[in-house]
Design a protein around this motif. Structure first.
Motif, PDB file in Angstrom:
ATOM      1  N   PHE A 181     -30.386   0.872 -15.048  1.00  0.00           N
ATOM      2  CA  PHE A 181     -30.456   0.547 -13.621  1.00  0.00           C
ATOM      3  C   PHE A 181     -31.618   0.121 -12.926  1.00  0.00           C
ATOM      4  N   TRP A 182     -32.657   0.613 -13.360  1.00  0.00           N
ATOM      5  CA  TRP A 182     -34.128   0.262 -12.939  1.00  0.00           C
ATOM      6  C   TRP A 182     -34.483  -0.959 -13.544  1.00  0.00           C
ATOM      7  N   SER A 183     -34.422  -1.290 -14.954  1.00  0.00           N
ATOM      8  CA  SER A 183     -35.019  -2.327 -15.488  1.00  0.00           C
ATOM      9  C   SER A 183     -34.257  -3.798 -15.518  1.00  0.00           C
ATOM     10  N   ILE A 184     -32.921  -3.460 -15.213  1.00  0.00           N
ATOM     11  CA  ILE A 184     -31.887  -4.662 -15.622  1.00  0.00           C
ATOM     12  C   ILE A 184     -30.979  -4.855 -14.357  1.00  0.00           C
ATOM     13  N   ILE A 185     -30.400  -3.856 -13.891  1.00  0.00           N
ATOM     14  CA  ILE A 185     -29.302  -3.970 -12.634  1.00  0.00           C
ATOM     15  C   ILE A 185     -30.021  -4.088 -11.298  1.00  0.00           C
ATOM     16  N   LEU A 186     -30.885  -3.281 -11.220  1.00  0.00           N
ATOM     17  CA  LEU A 186     -31.611  -3.303  -9.848  1.00  0.00           C
ATOM     18  C   LEU A 186     -32.504  -4.790  -9.582  1.00  0.00           C
ATOM     19  N   PRO A 187     -33.041  -5.319 -10.433  1.00  0.00           N
ATOM     20  CA  PRO A 187     -33.700  -6.508 -10.249  1.00  0.00           C
ATOM     21  C   PRO A 187     -32.751  -7.554  -9.994  1.00  0.00           C
ATOM     22  N   ALA A 188     -31.442  -7.512 -10.663  1.00  0.00           N
ATOM     23  CA  ALA A 188     -30.473  -8.718 -10.285  1.00  0.00           C
ATOM     24  C   ALA A 188     -29.838  -8.491  -9.147  1.00  0.00           C
ATOM     25  N   MET A 189     -29.922  -7.207  -8.833  1.00  0.00           N
ATOM     26  CA  MET A 189     -29.120  -7.243  -7.386  1.00  0.00           C
ATOM     27  C   MET A 189     -30.082  -7.372  -6.112  1.00  0.00           C
ATOM     28  N   LEU A 190     -31.479  -7.233  -6.565  1.00  0.00           N
ATOM     29  CA  LEU A 190     -32.375  -7.165  -5.305  1.00  0.00           C
ATOM     30  C   LEU A 190     -32.255  -8.031  -4.146  1.00  0.00           C
ATOM     31  N   PRO A 191     -32.316  -9.290  -4.453  1.00  0.00           N
ATOM     32  CA  PRO A 191     -32.005 -10.172  -3.136  1.00  0.00           C
ATOM     33  C   PRO A 191     -30.825  -9.923  -2.516  1.00  0.00           C
ATOM     34  N   ARG A 192     -29.714  -9.536  -2.689  1.00  0.00           N
ATOM     35  CA  ARG A 192     -28.498  -8.975  -2.047  1.00  0.00           C
ATOM     36  C   ARG A 192     -28.606  -7.734  -1.505  1.00  0.00           C
ATOM     37  N   LEU A 193     -29.415  -6.824  -2.328  1.00  0.00           N
ATOM     38  CA  LEU A 193     -29.798  -5.582  -1.498  1.00  0.00           C
ATOM     39  C   LEU A 193     -30.614  -5.613  -0.395  1.00  0.00           C
ATOM     40  N   PHE A 194     -31.558  -6.424  -0.326  1.00  0.00           N
ATOM     41  CA  PHE A 194     -32.485  -6.744   0.790  1.00  0.00           C
ATOM     42  C   PHE A 194     -31.558  -7.199   1.950  1.00  0.00           C
ATOM     43  N   VAL A 195     -30.503  -7.934   1.848  1.00  0.00           N
ATOM     44  CA  VAL A 195     -29.706  -8.382   3.005  1.00  0.00           C
ATOM     45  C   VAL A 195     -29.006  -7.106   3.518  1.00  0.00           C
ATOM     46  N   ARG A 227     -43.125  -8.016  -6.765  1.00  0.00           N
ATOM     47  CA  ARG A 227     -43.326  -6.814  -7.561  1.00  0.00           C
ATOM     48  C   ARG A 227     -42.243  -6.802  -8.691  1.00  0.00           C
ATOM     49  N   MET A 228     -40.886  -6.977  -8.226  1.00  0.00           N
ATOM     50  CA  MET A 228     -39.561  -6.941  -9.430  1.00  0.00           C
ATOM     51  C   MET A 228     -39.878  -8.171 -10.012  1.00  0.00           C
ATOM     52  N   GLY A 229     -40.286  -8.940  -9.923  1.00  0.00           N
ATOM     53  CA  GLY A 229     -40.124 -10.193 -10.643  1.00  0.00           C
ATOM     54  C   GLY A 229     -39.007 -11.405 -10.368  1.00  0.00           C
ATOM     55  N   VAL A 230     -38.596 -11.138  -9.122  1.00  0.00           N
ATOM     56  CA  VAL A 230     -37.641 -11.887  -8.573  1.00  0.00           C
ATOM     57  C   VAL A 230     -38.213 -13.217  -7.764  1.00  0.00           C
ATOM     58  N   GLN A 231     -37.542 -14.127  -8.042  1.00  0.00           N
ATOM     59  CA  GLN A 231     -38.340 -15.580  -7.437  1.00  0.00           C
ATOM     60  C   GLN A 231     -38.112 -15.360  -5.803  1.00  0.00           C
ATOM     61  N   PRO A 232     -39.093 -15.612  -4.988  1.00  0.00           N
ATOM     62  CA  PRO A 232     -38.750 -15.475  -3.583  1.00  0.00           C
ATOM     63  C   PRO A 232     -37.745 -16.534  -3.200  1.00  0.00           C
ATOM     64  N   ASP A 233     -37.648 -17.746  -3.576  1.00  0.00           N
ATOM     65  CA  ASP A 233     -36.583 -18.476  -3.007  1.00  0.00           C
ATOM     66  C   ASP A 233     -35.196 -17.950  -3.161  1.00  0.00           C
ATOM     67  N   ALA A 234     -35.012 -17.133  -4.175  1.00  0.00           N
ATOM     68  CA  ALA A 234     -33.841 -16.737  -4.561  1.00  0.00           C
ATOM     69  C   ALA A 234     -33.476 -15.763  -3.400  1.00  0.00           C
ATOM     70  N   ALA A 235     -34.475 -14.697  -3.274  1.00  0.00           N
ATOM     71  CA  ALA A 235     -34.409 -13.549  -2.426  1.00  0.00           C
ATOM     72  C   ALA A 235     -34.112 -14.172  -0.836  1.00  0.00           C
ATOM     73  N   LYS A 236     -34.725 -15.457  -0.593  1.00  0.00           N
ATOM     74  CA  LYS A 236     -34.570 -15.958   0.786  1.00  0.00           C
ATOM     75  C   LYS A 236     -33.206 -16.596   0.927  1.00  0.00           C
ATOM     76  N   GLY A 237     -32.632 -17.261  -0.217  1.00  0.00           N
ATOM     77  CA  GLY A 237     -31.297 -17.525  -0.316  1.00  0.00           C
ATOM     78  C   GLY A 237     -30.373 -16.817  -0.068  1.00  0.00           C
ATOM     79  N   ALA A 238     -30.567 -15.512  -0.413  1.00  0.00           N
ATOM     80  CA  ALA A 238     -29.478 -14.579  -0.592  1.00  0.00           C
ATOM     81  C   ALA A 238     -29.472 -13.952   1.186  1.00  0.00           C
ATOM     82  N   ALA A 239     -30.657 -14.088   1.665  1.00  0.00           N
ATOM     83  CA  ALA A 239     -30.729 -13.742   3.077  1.00  0.00           C
ATOM     84  C   ALA A 239     -29.973 -14.682   3.827  1.00  0.00           C
TER      85      ALA A 239
END
Length: 241
Positions: free
Chosen positions: A146-160, A229-241
């Motif tokens: 969960f912590w190493s694979i699933i959570l980073p993959a879900m992080l952009p949508r989790l922040f939404v 911190r989680m290694g997710v691209q900022p553009d991807a996080a913004k796009g999910a929001a």
């Protein structure tokens, strides 16, 4: 313009106060400490309720998203309970917990739980199957997976989901305090209205709006920091929001 209108057209109304009077009332509330006491209670309640909802929603949403069988079994329960308005639980929560913090927490957690659950489930469904296969081949534990694979993959949508939950938590907290709980900013707003003090009432409305704006700005900053911190691209996080 609003100041001029309030001092001319609205001067004959007991329900209208000019912005300058509201700012003076807000300053006085800050000086006597009532502003900070009520704000602390509301924000503390909203934060605790959101924390409870986030923990439960992320765990349950991840399970539902990764396990189609569990999703099918729980579909009816989720679809029946999810549309229930959170304010409809105020009487039940009062019977169970009485007045105070626990009653407010229960209503806030219920209101925030469902959007976090649904968005987390959608995020978990979109995790690449190859990532799960890699985790299985590496024989990672459930927590490591969960912590190493699933959570980073879900992080952009989790922040939404979390940003939506922040807004819901504040709105529900103030609503509960207006309707039933004699504490916090909502109750202070009601007291100002009942005391026929429109300046103080407008001051509280202004303050609540300002608090909401600041919280949303902080959530955006936190999203960018966590993505980095989680290694997710900022553009991807913004796009999910």
């Amino acid at each position: 313009m609003i100041e001029a209108w309030a001092r001319t057209v609205g001067s004959s109304s007991d329900a209208v106060a000019p912005p300058s009077a509201a700012l003076v009332a807000l300053f006085k509330a800050g000086m006597d400490g009532s502003l900070w006491q009520a704000t602390g209670f509301t924000l503390g309640s909203a934060a605790l309720g959101l924390l409870i909802a986030s923990l439960l929603g992320i765990v349950c949403g991840t399970l539902l998203g990764l396990s189609p069988r569990i999703a099918r079994w729980s579909f009816l329960s989720v679809e029946v309970l999810r549309p229930v308005p959170s304010v409809a639980l105020i009487p039940l929560s009062m019977l169970v917990f009485g007045f105070g913090l626990r009653m407010e927490l229960a209503v806030i957690a219920f209101a925030c739980f469902w959007p976090i659950l649904v968005l987390t489930q959608a995020a978990a469904k979109q995790v690449e199957p190859q990532l799960l296969e890699v985790a299985q081949s590496l024989e990672l534990s459930a927590f490591q997976r969960f912590w190493s694979i699933i959570l980073p993959a879900m992080l952009p949508r989790l922040f939404v989901a979390l940003r939506l939950g922040v807004a819901i938590a504040l709105v529900v907290a103030v609503t509960v305090e207006i309707a039933a709980n004699p504490h916090g900013m909502g109750y202070a707003l009601v007291i100002a209205q009942q005391s026929l003090d429109p300046a103080l009432m407008m001051a509280w409305l202004l303050w609540i709006g300002l608090i909401g704006f600041v919280i949303n700005a902080l959530a955006v900053k936190l999203q960018a920091w966590a993505a980095l911190r989680m290694g997710v691209q900022p553009d991807a996080a913004k796009g999910a929001a």
